[in-house]
Design an enzyme around this catalytic site. Structure first.
Site, PDB file in Angstrom:
ATOM      1  CE  LYS A 557      86.610 -15.095  76.872  1.00  0.00           C
ATOM      2  NZ  LYS A 557      85.728 -13.450  76.389  1.00  0.00           N
ATOM      3  NE  ARG A 558      93.853  -9.575  82.825  1.00  0.00           N
ATOM      4  CZ  ARG A 558      94.103  -8.167  83.849  1.00  0.00           C
ATOM      5  NH1 ARG A 558      94.229  -6.610  83.214  1.00  0.00           N
ATOM      6  NH2 ARG A 558      94.509  -8.745  85.274  1.00  0.00           N
ATOM      7  CE  LYS A 563      87.390 -11.950  81.578  1.00  0.00           C
ATOM      8  NZ  LYS A 563      86.044 -11.652  80.953  1.00  0.00           N
ATOM      9  CB  THR A 665      83.223  -5.903  74.070  1.00  0.00           C
ATOM     10  OG1 THR A 665      84.754  -5.595  74.564  1.00  0.00           O
ATOM     11  CG2 THR A 665      82.437  -4.689  74.473  1.00  0.00           C
ATOM     12  CE  LYS A 669      86.692  -5.507  70.734  1.00  0.00           C
ATOM     13  NZ  LYS A 669      87.084  -5.555  72.688  1.00  0.00           N
TER      14      LYS A 669
HETATM   15  C1  26W Z   1      88.678  -1.698  91.417  1.00  0.00           C
HETATM   16  C2  26W Z   1      88.996  -2.804  90.716  1.00  0.00           C
HETATM   17  C3  26W Z   1      88.557  -3.125  89.502  1.00  0.00           C
HETATM   18  C4  26W Z   1      88.904  -2.973  88.045  1.00  0.00           C
HETATM   19  C5  26W Z   1      88.102  -2.878  86.665  1.00  0.00           C
HETATM   20  C6  26W Z   1      87.082  -4.161  89.194  1.00  0.00           C
HETATM   21  C7  26W Z   1      86.720  -4.183  87.974  1.00  0.00           C
HETATM   22  C8  26W Z   1      87.234  -3.608  86.957  1.00  0.00           C
HETATM   23  C9  26W Z   1      86.364  -3.849  84.845  1.00  0.00           C
HETATM   24  C10 26W Z   1      84.711  -3.520  86.217  1.00  0.00           C
HETATM   25  C11 26W Z   1      86.475  -4.937  84.632  1.00  0.00           C
HETATM   26  C12 26W Z   1      85.993  -5.072  83.971  1.00  0.00           C
HETATM   27  O1  26W Z   1      86.427  -4.904  82.474  1.00  0.00           O
HETATM   28  N1  26W Z   1      84.119  -5.595  82.979  1.00  0.00           N
HETATM   29  C13 26W Z   1      83.952  -5.905  81.581  1.00  0.00           C
HETATM   30  O2  26W Z   1      83.381  -4.427  81.401  1.00  0.00           O
HETATM   31  C14 26W Z   1      83.271  -4.589  79.902  1.00  0.00           C
HETATM   32  C15 26W Z   1      82.903  -3.438  78.986  1.00  0.00           C
HETATM   33  O3  26W Z   1      81.597  -3.704  79.344  1.00  0.00           O
HETATM   34  C16 26W Z   1      82.276  -5.673  79.791  1.00  0.00           C
HETATM   35  O4  26W Z   1      82.617  -6.284  79.068  1.00  0.00           O
HETATM   36  C17 26W Z   1      82.903  -7.149  80.673  1.00  0.00           C
HETATM   37  O5  26W Z   1      82.101  -8.651  80.524  1.00  0.00           O
HETATM   38  C18 26W Z   1      83.077  -6.838  81.818  1.00  0.00           C
HETATM   39  O6  26W Z   1      83.814  -8.363  82.438  1.00  0.00           O
END
Ligand code: 26W
Length: 820
Positions: A557-558, A563, A665, A669
């Site tokens: 994951k990132r 995390k 997610t 998986k």
């Molecule tokens: C503005 C910068 C930025 C970009 C992307 C802020 C936040 C995000 C996303 C909201 C981060 C993200 O990917 N969140 C993840 O979304 C998934 C799908 O719903 C979840 O399963 C993860 O828990 C959540 O971290």
């Protein structure tokens, strides 16, 4: 109305012979090579075109069907679509996998090698982007008229290299060899305006109107990527916008004889779709990012309304015919843009436009982390989108008026819910705009939705009870089981029939085999083969020799503090110290596999990557340790790597601080592929537990409530550290340079952050985590029992198909039917 065209003819057959013919003709006519000088990449292109032809034949009839039946369209608006590779997936969706593979092999080509030449479409950061791709797959598979809108970035997610243990980013020029899956639409091009000023005037009827003028313009050109649903009946598409300069722009300079200026200007306007922002954590007011958001919103709204107007003249029909889903707040400008177009350009009355806008839009939230919530400075907003700012001020004014009316005298409430934050620099709160401008707002797992209601959106929950609802995430079983894990898929199909691919709850049928000796053996053999495959790749690419007999413990994951990859490292170091202290002790051998990218500006996350690699260096080269413990950092974790690793995982690490991971997610998986989860009471782990049973997982740690409590009370990590010798020892080893003899203070700051503050409560959860890991070891010593639980995990994961997720959105938010 549309002319009635000739009936659709399918020109192409799907038998091996016809496919071989297509491959050969595409190699010659589309790629311009013959078999003598064709490279594997040329053959990949020929294969892609061969499959694409067959996708196209199903695509046009789908669009005609929607049009003829005047189906309600669902528009999934997202800055990110993390699609991955397409070839195998499209073959599977169309039901031509075996034929294409055979045709390729009959030509004496290596199918896997050809598939490997596809550069994946990595137009996303992580969870949010991958979810968008899974939902598109499910919408097409459920015959929902669902279309994605996004940006065609020239550069998607960066490629991660590891040099001397450090992350190094390099740009991913994914379009370099051309993208066989996209159709450029030079005719579908819209102007997008920025800057300028607003003039208010009275029209002939005495109505006050606004005119946005003296703007700069960029053009948005469409590229369509077909999205075939499973079974091939429905093919939807994703429309991605690419920035092109306007012709006038160039001419202005050309006329003045300044050719070079003209070209420079052209380049500048085209930077809008140049690159994906690789940070999913902080939303720092980057002007270019803001412009990207408006760019794709403005183009999409023009496109959506043009399609609507082709079939309807009555604006009242808009919410009945169009659903716009906002994937987080990144497209929240839709609310203001739709208002602007309806009021300023089509002269609808404000209240009428507002009613249509709210009934058309819905918003999904994906994170509660304050640093990830988007806000934009009012000053910048005004400079770039002056009319939109006016509109937002008016929306806010009327909204606050209503709140004031219902809660007289509560000025604190007004301050809290305002669309404009007034503490410090004035900023527009995009989440509030999205909430107020939508008829439904949802979270992505039950616990996350609950926390939305009780924390960041609690005022809105009181103001509009019922508006906030839950839609637990899911993943597409087509990519994540059928394509990624053919061995397991075959086993499942033999046991429960083929239907599970579209009706994942049929996996339940495996429960009765959880104690079947023969099934156990075959299930275990599939996992072992998948591990073997991964071990081979790790050996080849990374030069690390991992034992297939060891437990494959995976965290992919990132890289983020929340995390808690660091907690994983603390466990590894603890294990290592135990082995060193007692080298002859009989331990369960482990291979700890970690993968993930850090945002380029996230210094601490990059340091964590370096630490993982430093620890790996020491542990993997310690002769006292041998196969008992290995640590592998998998570079450049992406969709393709995920497809390799998920099927081989035995233990899935989902260890975020409770209350921080919206859903996750990857947890779904891995469990679907027969891994057991070690995890906290966070995100979708909670619901996975409800389904598979607490006995079949290793859940540990503070609950979200306990975490909140500790934070309020003021948490002191020293107490936990002093109470636990192994924790103290692990921290000392890291902090004193045991793993970084070349620079002994490298991790001092990192350890200090844990000893003072420990924002994510690693030290609080550490003893519980170690205890849970001991339960993992104990169970692994009993292979039958382990396999039984793994089978039960697979059997009970039906809920987490994105088909279920889409069906719920369709029923509760979009108001459309699904075909399943
Ligand atoms: C503005 C910068 C930025 C970009 C992307 C802020 C936040 C995000 C996303 C909201 C981060 C993200 O990917 N969140 C993840 O979304 C998934 C799908 O719903 C979840 O399963 C993860 O828990 C959540 O971290």
């Amino acid at each position: 109305m549309r002319r009635v065209g000739p009936p659709v003819v399918r020109l192409l057959d799907d038998d091996v012979e016809s496919i071989r013919y297509s491959l050969a003709s595409h190699l010659l006519y589309s790629v311009g090579k013959d078999p003598v000088n064709a490279t594997a990449r040329d053959w990949f292109m020929a294969a892609a075109y061969t499959v694409r032809d067959r996708v196209s034949e199903r695509w046009m009839p789908t669009l005609n069907r929607y049009y003829d039946q005047d189906q309600k369209r669902v528009y999934y608006m997202s800055m990110e679509f993390l699609i991955g590779r397409t070839l195998s997936n499209a073959m599977i969706s169309l039901g031509i996998y075996d034929q294409v593979k055979t045709a390729i092999e009959e030509m004496n080509l290596d199918f896997d090698e050809i598939v490997g030449w596809e550069v994946e479409a990595a137009l996303g950061n992580g969870g949010l982007g991958r979810l968008a791709a899974c939902l598109l797959d499910s919408m097409a598979s459920l015959d929902v008229a669902g279309f994605g809108y996004g940006i065609r970035y020239d550069y998607g997610m960066f490629t991660q290299h590891v040099e001397h243990g450090w992350q190094v980013e390099s740009p991913e020029n994914w379009l370099r060899y051309g993208n066989p899956w996209e159709f450029p639409r030079p005719g579908v091009i819209y102007p997008v305006r920025f800057g300028g000023r607003v003039v208010h005037y009275k029209d002939v009827l005495g109505q006050t109107r606004a005119q946005w003028m003296d703007t700069e313009e960029v053009m948005a050109m469409a590229y369509d990527v077909p999205v075939p649903g499973y079974g091939g009946k429905t093919v939807n598409h994703l429309r991605l916008w690419s920035a092109k300069s306007t012709r006038e722009f160039d001419l202005k300079y050309f006329n003045a004889g300044n050719y070079i200026e003209a070209v420079r200007d052209k380049n500048e306007s085209e930077t809008l779709s140049k690159v994906l922002y690789p940070s999913d954590i902080t939303s720092r007011g980057k002007e270019l990012r803001f412009k990207q958001e408006y760019f794709f919103v403005a183009a999409s709204i023009q496109d959506i309304l043009a399609r609507f107007r082709k079939a309807h003249s009555d604006w009242n029909k808009l919410p009945e015919r169009v659903a716009v889903q906002l994937n987080d707040t990144h497209p929240a400008l839709v609310v203001a843009e739709l208002m602007r177009v309806l009021v300023d350009e089509h002269h609808l009355e404000w209240n009428h436009a507002w009613d249509l806008t709210r009934r058309s839009c819905a918003y999904t939230n994906h994170t509660l982390l304050p640093e990830a919530l988007e806000t934009w400075p009012v000053d910048m907003f005004e400079r770039i989108l002056p009319r939109h700012l006016e509109i937002i001020f008016r929306i806010n004014h009327e909204f606050l008026q209503e709140v004031r009316h219902r809660h007289p005298g509560d000025s604190d409430l007004l301050r809290r819910v305002s669309l404009v934050g007034e503490d410090g620099e004035r900023r527009v709160r995009m989440a509030h705009l999205a909430v107020v401008g939508s008829h439904k707002v949802n979270g992505v797992a039950a616990i996350h939705t609950g926390l939305m209601k009780s924390t960041i959106f609690s005022d809105f929950e009181h103001l509009s009870p019922g508006k906030i609802n839950n839609k637990t995430n899911g993943v597409t079983p087509r990519r994540w089981v059928l394509a990624a894990n053919p061995g397991l898929s075959k086993l499942i199909t033999e046991a429960v029939g083929e239907g599970w691919v579209t009706h994942l709850d049929r996996l339940k049928g495996l429960e009765k085999l959880a104690d079947d000796k023969d099934f156990h053996a075959r299930f275990a053999a599939v996992k072992r083969a998948n591990k073997q495959h991964l071990a081979q790749v790790i050996g080849q690419r990374l030069g690390v020799d991992v034992s297939v007999d060891s437990l494959f413990d995976v965290q992919i994951k990132r890289i983020h503090e929340y995390k808690r990859q660091l907690l994983n490292v603390l466990h590894v170091v603890t294990r290592y110290a135990r082995i060193r202290a007692n080298p002859t002790v009989d331990v369960v051998p482990r291979t700890v596999i970690i993968g993930g990218k850090a945002a380029p500006g996230y210094i601490l996350a990059k340091l964590i990557i370096k630490l993982i690699n430093d620890v790996a260096d020491v542990v993997n080269n310690d002769p006292l340790v041998g196969d008992k413990l290995k640590v592998v950092f998998v570079p450049n974790y992406n969709v393709s790597t995920a497809e390799l690793v998920m099927p081989a995982a035995e233990l899935s690490e989902q260890i975020s601080t409770a209350g921080t991971e919206a859903s996750g997610t990857g947890n779904m998986k891995m469990s679907m592929n027969g891994a057991l989860t070690i995890g906290t009471w966070d995100g979708a782990n909670v619901e996975i537990c409800e389904e598979v049973g607490e006995d079949n997982m290793f859940l540990f740690g503070l609950t979200a409530q306990e975490v909140a409590r500790r934070r309020i009370d003021g948490y002191d990590p020293q107490i936990a550290i002093n109470a636990n010798d192994e924790l103290k020892r692990a921290l000392d080893m890291i902090g004193s340079g045991y793993f970084s003899p070349d620079q002994t203070d490298r991790y001092r700051s990192l350890v200090e952050a844990l000893t003072n503050g420990d924002t994510y409560l690693l030290t609080a959860d550490y003893p519980l985590y170690i205890a849970a890991q001991e339960r993992v070891d104990a169970l692994y010593r009993d292979p039958d029992e382990w396999t039984r639980k793994a089978i039960l995990n697979v059997a009970r994961m039906g809920k987490f198909s994105s088909d279920r997720t889409v069906a719920e959105y369709a029923r509760d938010i979009w108001g459309v039917a699904t075909n399943n």
